[in-house]
Design a protein around this motif. Structure first.
Motif, short mmCIF file in Angstrom:
data_model
loop_
_atom_site.label_atom_id
_atom_site.label_comp_id
_atom_site.label_asym_id
_atom_site.label_seq_id
_atom_site.Cartn_x
_atom_site.Cartn_y
_atom_site.Cartn_z
N GLU A 177 45.52 41.94 36.90
CA GLU A 177 43.99 41.91 36.78
C GLU A 177 43.65 41.31 38.09
O GLU A 177 44.18 40.00 38.32
N THR A 178 42.59 41.74 38.94
CA THR A 178 42.29 40.77 40.10
C THR A 178 40.69 40.69 39.96
O THR A 178 39.87 41.21 39.07
N SER A 179 40.33 39.47 40.58
CA SER A 179 38.97 38.99 40.46
C SER A 179 38.54 38.34 41.97
O SER A 179 39.61 37.81 42.63
N VAL A 180 37.46 38.27 42.02
CA VAL A 180 36.89 37.42 43.25
C VAL A 180 35.61 36.65 42.84
O VAL A 180 34.90 37.07 42.06
N TYR A 181 35.69 35.38 43.31
CA TYR A 181 34.39 34.56 42.93
C TYR A 181 33.96 33.96 44.55
O TYR A 181 34.81 33.67 45.14
N VAL A 182 32.78 34.10 44.75
CA VAL A 182 32.25 33.60 46.03
C VAL A 182 31.14 32.60 45.87
O VAL A 182 30.44 32.65 44.95
N ALA A 183 31.30 31.42 46.48
CA ALA A 183 30.46 30.36 46.32
C ALA A 183 29.00 30.95 46.63
O ALA A 183 28.63 31.49 47.36
N ARG A 195 49.70 48.87 39.47
CA ARG A 195 48.14 49.13 39.27
C ARG A 195 47.61 47.68 39.19
O ARG A 195 48.26 46.65 38.85
N ALA A 196 46.04 47.54 39.95
CA ALA A 196 45.50 46.51 39.79
C ALA A 196 44.10 47.19 38.82
O ALA A 196 43.54 48.06 39.13
N TYR A 197 43.71 46.04 38.15
CA TYR A 197 42.78 46.25 37.26
C TYR A 197 41.50 45.19 37.42
O TYR A 197 42.06 43.87 37.87
N ALA A 198 40.27 45.50 37.43
CA ALA A 198 39.18 44.67 37.45
C ALA A 198 38.17 45.00 36.65
O ALA A 198 37.71 46.28 36.14
N GLY A 199 37.68 44.09 35.75
CA GLY A 199 36.57 44.23 34.64
C GLY A 199 35.31 43.64 35.27
O GLY A 199 35.31 42.65 35.65
N ILE A 200 34.44 44.35 35.21
CA ILE A 200 33.07 43.80 36.03
C ILE A 200 32.03 43.77 35.06
O ILE A 200 31.58 44.78 34.53
N ALA A 201 31.47 42.61 34.52
CA ALA A 201 30.43 42.40 33.72
C ALA A 201 29.17 42.96 34.22
O ALA A 201 28.99 42.75 35.44
N GLY A 245 31.06 41.68 25.14
CA GLY A 245 31.00 40.29 25.07
C GLY A 245 29.41 39.84 25.06
O GLY A 245 28.48 40.51 25.12
N ARG A 246 29.18 38.46 24.37
CA ARG A 246 27.78 37.91 24.30
C ARG A 246 27.81 36.77 24.90
O ARG A 246 28.67 35.89 24.62
N LYS A 247 26.58 36.70 25.97
CA LYS A 247 26.53 35.57 26.63
C LYS A 247 25.00 35.45 27.02
O LYS A 247 24.55 36.34 27.22
N PHE A 248 24.57 33.92 26.85
CA PHE A 248 23.16 33.77 27.01
C PHE A 248 22.36 34.53 26.05
O PHE A 248 21.32 35.04 26.30
N GLY A 249 22.72 34.81 24.84
CA GLY A 249 22.10 35.31 23.84
C GLY A 249 21.96 36.96 23.87
O GLY A 249 21.21 37.32 23.30
N ARG A 250 22.85 37.54 24.92
CA ARG A 250 22.70 39.18 24.95
C ARG A 250 24.22 39.55 25.01
O ARG A 250 24.95 39.28 25.67
N TYR A 251 24.15 41.04 24.65
CA TYR A 251 25.37 41.60 24.67
C TYR A 251 25.58 42.18 25.94
O TYR A 251 24.58 42.62 26.56
N ARG A 252 26.69 42.17 26.51
CA ARG A 252 26.93 42.57 27.89
C ARG A 252 28.22 43.65 27.98
O ARG A 252 29.29 43.62 26.93
N ASP A 253 28.09 44.67 28.79
CA ASP A 253 29.19 45.79 28.98
C ASP A 253 29.79 45.15 30.08
O ASP A 253 29.49 44.44 31.07
N VAL A 254 31.11 45.70 30.09
CA VAL A 254 32.36 45.53 31.05
C VAL A 254 32.64 46.82 31.56
O VAL A 254 33.23 47.66 30.85
N ALA A 255 32.50 47.26 32.92
CA ALA A 255 33.00 48.21 33.53
C ALA A 255 34.26 48.05 33.86
O ALA A 255 34.59 46.90 34.70
N TRP A 256 35.47 48.96 33.58
CA TRP A 256 36.78 48.83 34.11
C TRP A 256 37.12 49.67 35.26
O TRP A 256 36.80 50.70 35.38
N TYR A 257 37.68 49.01 36.22
CA TYR A 257 38.07 49.57 37.43
C TYR A 257 39.56 49.73 37.44
O TYR A 257 40.40 48.53 37.36
N GLU A 258 40.19 50.64 38.25
CA GLU A 258 41.75 50.58 38.65
C GLU A 258 41.87 51.16 39.98
O GLU A 258 41.15 51.80 40.48
N LYS A 259 43.05 50.52 40.51
CA LYS A 259 43.61 50.79 41.64
C LYS A 259 45.03 50.97 41.74
O LYS A 259 45.66 50.04 41.37
#
Length: 173
Positions: free
Chosen positions: A92-98, A125-131, A156-170
């Motif tokens: 599973e891959t991720s990126v965080y930018v300041a 394979r690489a996978y990424a979950g995007i909220a 998932g629920r964050k800040f009082g709201r349910y969130r969808d997560v899209a899954w991507y594959e490479k």
């Protein structure tokens, strides 16, 4: 890619980066639904995460820095996709930018370096979950050849709201 990207340095993450990486991640925990963590971390709590990303092997941590100040502009990781042995060739891959470093191509540089580092590993394979919503992340992943394979609705629920997560594959070479 913008010209200013060439000035950004990308290297493997090291223990000396722990405080800055923790602060960067905590920004996303506190301010966004990008991560589903809901409590901030201390560097000591985040230490095992950093150590689980050595300079070799399938689980990497790449860090982008300003060349003069060494200020951390972002990071990318590859981590275990799932813990069962049959998943060992998937990551599973991720990126965080300041904050303030967006729109400079930092995410592109980080993923380029990450996938180059992974090219010799026994990975399939690489996978990424995007909220959602997160158009910038969707665009970045699609630019790197990820394709949408499904969406978990209100997972998932964050800040009082349910969130969808899209899954991507490479597919990895």
């Amino acid at each position: 890619m913008r010209a200013e990207c060439t000035e950004v340095q990308v290297r493997p993450g090291v223990e000396a980066d722990l405080d800055a990486l923790t602060a960067l991640y905590n920004h996303y925990v506190r301010e966004t639904a990008i991560t589903f963590d809901t409590a901030i971390f201390t560097p000591e709590e985040r230490g095992p995460w950093l150590l689980s990303h050595p300079e070799d092997g399938p689980y990497r941590l790449m860090v982008a820095t300003e060349p003069d100040t060494q200020e951390i502009l972002g990071y990318s990781t590859s981590s275990p996709f799932r813990m069962k042995p049959a998943y060992a060739t998937s990551v599973e891959t991720s990126v965080y930018v300041a904050p303030g470093a967006g729109r400079r191509g930092v995410g592109t540089l980080l993923y380029t370096a990450l996938f180059e580092a992974l090219s010799g590993e026994d990975l399939h394979r690489a996978y990424a979950g995007i909220a959602l919503p997160n158009e910038a992340s969707v665009r970045l992943h699609e630019r790197f050849g990820f394709r949408h394979v499904g969406t978990y609705g209100e997972v998932g629920r964050k800040f009082g709201r349910y969130r969808d997560v899209a899954w991507y594959e490479k597919e990895l070479p």
